[in-house]
Write a protein that holds these residues in place. Structure first.
Motif, PDB file in Angstrom:
ATOM      1  N   HIS A   1      24.547  91.800 153.755  1.00 25.93           N
ATOM      2  CA  HIS A   1      23.375  92.641 153.487  1.00 25.93           C
ATOM      3  C   HIS A   1      23.787  94.073 153.145  1.00 25.93           C
ATOM      4  O   HIS A   1      23.174  94.719 152.284  1.00 25.93           O
ATOM      5  CB  HIS A   1      22.442  92.623 154.709  1.00 25.93           C
TER       6      HIS A   1
ATOM      7  N   TRP B   1      11.635  94.111 157.502  1.00 29.99           N
ATOM      8  CA  TRP B   1      12.489  93.388 156.557  1.00 29.99           C
ATOM      9  C   TRP B   1      11.747  93.106 155.256  1.00 29.99           C
ATOM     10  O   TRP B   1      12.335  93.101 154.183  1.00 29.99           O
ATOM     11  CB  TRP B   1      13.053  92.109 157.169  1.00 29.99           C
TER      12      TRP B   1
ATOM     13  N   HIS C   1      23.210  96.025 149.508  1.00 25.56           N
ATOM     14  CA  HIS C   1      22.625  97.359 149.298  1.00 25.56           C
ATOM     15  C   HIS C   1      23.553  98.253 148.484  1.00 25.56           C
ATOM     16  O   HIS C   1      23.086  99.051 147.657  1.00 25.56           O
ATOM     17  CB  HIS C   1      22.330  98.020 150.647  1.00 25.56           C
TER      18      HIS C   1
ATOM     19  N   ASP D   1      11.901  96.324 153.327  1.00 22.66           N
ATOM     20  CA  ASP D   1      13.232  96.523 152.750  1.00 22.66           C
ATOM     21  C   ASP D   1      13.290  95.935 151.331  1.00 22.66           C
ATOM     22  O   ASP D   1      13.720  96.602 150.378  1.00 22.66           O
ATOM     23  CB  ASP D   1      14.260  95.837 153.665  1.00 22.66           C
TER      24      ASP D   1
ATOM     25  N   HIS E   1      16.059  99.621 158.236  1.00 24.79           N
ATOM     26  CA  HIS E   1      17.264  99.370 159.027  1.00 24.79           C
ATOM     27  C   HIS E   1      17.264 100.162 160.335  1.00 24.79           C
ATOM     28  O   HIS E   1      17.867  99.749 161.312  1.00 24.79           O
ATOM     29  CB  HIS E   1      18.507  99.687 158.197  1.00 24.79           C
TER      30      HIS E   1
END
Ligand SMILES: [Zn+2]
Length: 240
Positions: free
Chosen positions: A203, A72, A207, A75, A58
């Motif tokens: 998103h 990404w 998380h 992630d 991020h």
């Protein structure tokens, strides 16, 4: 903030004494043998690896187009790493006295996890037509947890620690699934595009649910460790 919520929710519960026990010693003060702790550290390393890769992704994804695509992928690979590492401690401690079953379960999830992480990181495997392959890989990862969970319930249904731990694992599955639903459905930004670009994006919610799922799994793991710590050698009532 989540840590404070976690402490507030469980500070007066029956779990409190588990959190402050000296579970990381190989030998107790009286010299008696206790359980190995490396599976617990595998889980902690996986959780920290997941949060570190999410933070890096991020922070740095805005660098450039190629970095954006890589970060990404990293992630999601980090979340896969944590899921795989989460399996180690409960399976190790529940099937402590059954090394063949333990090795089979841990080898299976490790192979699936390595495949999932390679798939997520490899650019050649991230094309659209391989999406069914990626989806079935994650389904296999998720459902591979059901088999040892049912096995555990069948062999340890009379041990309250293990049954309560399975309840927390069910809560973890619900939290992960809820996070995935936000991720797939793009709620709430689909209702008001642009309004949640800074805060409240799906998103971010996704998380938060991953972290809550990890906390539920932490409680389950501590309970199973408490159960096994009561019997660090085999051929006892805890040995199945
Ligand atoms: Zn993310």
């Amino acid at each position: 903030m989540l840590i404070y919520l976690f402490i507030y929710l469980f500070q007066d519960s029956h779990l409190r004494h588990i959190l402050v026990q000296p579970i990381i010693h190989e030998l107790r003060d009286d010299g008696a043998k206790t359980i190995p702790i490396w599976p617990w550290f595998v889980f902690l390393a996986g959780g920290m690896g997941c949060l570190a890769s999410s933070t890096l992704s991020h922070l740095l994804a805005c660098h450039s187009k190629p970095f954006n695509l890589f970060f990404w992928r990293l992630d999601y690979a980090g979340i896969s790493l944590m899921i795989v590492c989460s399996f180690y401690a409960p399976i190790y401690y529940v099937f402590y006295c059954n090394p063949y079953i333990r090795t089979f379960y841990l080898t299976s999830i490790s192979v699936l996890g390595v495949l999932a992480i390679i798939t997520l990181l490899a650019p050649s495997l991230s094309s659209r037509h391989l999406r069914p392959y990626r989806a079935s890989l994650f389904l296999c990862m998720g459902f591979s947890g059901v088999i040892p969970a049912v096995h555990t319930l069948a062999t340890h249904y009379d041990h309250p620690h293990v049954v309560v731990a399975l309840g927390y694992e069910l809560l973890m599955a619900i939290l992960y699934t809820t996070g995935a639903v936000f991720y797939v459905t793009r709620i709430p930004e689909r209702w008001k595009p642009g309004a949640f670009d800074i805060a409240g994006h799906s998103h971010q919610i996704f998380h938060v649910f991953v972290v809550l799922g990890a906390l539920a799994h932490t409680l389950a793991t501590l309970l199973v460790m408490e159960f096994r710590q009561g019997s660090p050698t085999c051929n006892t009532q805890h040995c199945q």
